[in-house]
Design a protein around this motif. Structure first.
Motif, PDB file in Angstrom:
ATOM      1  N   GLU A   1      -0.889  -2.621  -1.523  1.00 25.38           N
ATOM      2  CA  GLU A   1      -0.757  -1.912  -2.801  1.00 25.38           C
ATOM      3  C   GLU A   1      -2.066  -1.230  -3.202  1.00 25.38           C
TER       4      GLU A   1
ATOM      5  N   GLU B   1      -2.172   2.752  -3.623  1.00 20.36           N
ATOM      6  CA  GLU B   1      -2.580   3.321  -4.908  1.00 20.36           C
ATOM      7  C   GLU B   1      -3.829   4.187  -4.751  1.00 20.36           C
TER       8      GLU B   1
ATOM      9  N   GLU C   1      -4.174   8.073  -5.670  1.00 23.01           N
ATOM     10  CA  GLU C   1      -5.154   8.511  -6.674  1.00 23.01           C
ATOM     11  C   GLU C   1      -6.259   9.387  -6.089  1.00 23.01           C
TER      12      GLU C   1
END
Length: 115
Positions: free
Chosen positions: A58, A62, A66
């Motif tokens: 994760e 992420e 981003e």
């Protein structure tokens, strides 16, 4: 490697009455409790292992969303330059080959995300 680390985390967490309040263990312990909806003491070693794998995955996913993945290109001087955005700011590395520059940038990018 992740499975061995998860086992060590589980053993270390058993030393504390409230490991979710521990400054270093807390975020991961809270993640496990939310993921499995059970107290930490009821989770088998396999849940810790799978939980740590998912936790790391994760963070990387992420970070990819981003910051994007590193990219590499040849510089006018002939060497290769790879760059990426990270939580710590811009990252730039140089190498003799595009593959090596990209590999160095990916490694540092992941290190900064997981740090």
């Amino acid at each position: 490697m992740i499975r061995l680390l998860a086992r060590a985390l589980r053993e270390h967490a058993q030393e504390f009455s409230r490991p979710e309040r521990h400054p270093e263990l807390g975020p991961f312990c809270t993640y496990l409790q939310r993921r499995y909806k059970k107290p930490l003491q009821e989770l088998p070693p396999e849940a810790w292992e799978e939980g740590l794998l998912e936790y790391v995955a994760e963070i990387i996913a992420e970070g990819w969303d981003e910051y994007g993945a590193p990219s590499a290109a040849r510089s006018p001087e002939g060497h290769y330059l790879a760059s990426a955005e990270t939580p710590e700011g811009p990252l730039t590395v140089t190498a003799e080959s595009k593959r090596e520059a990209y590999r160095k940038a990916r490694r540092e990018w992941a290190r900064r995300l997981l740090g």
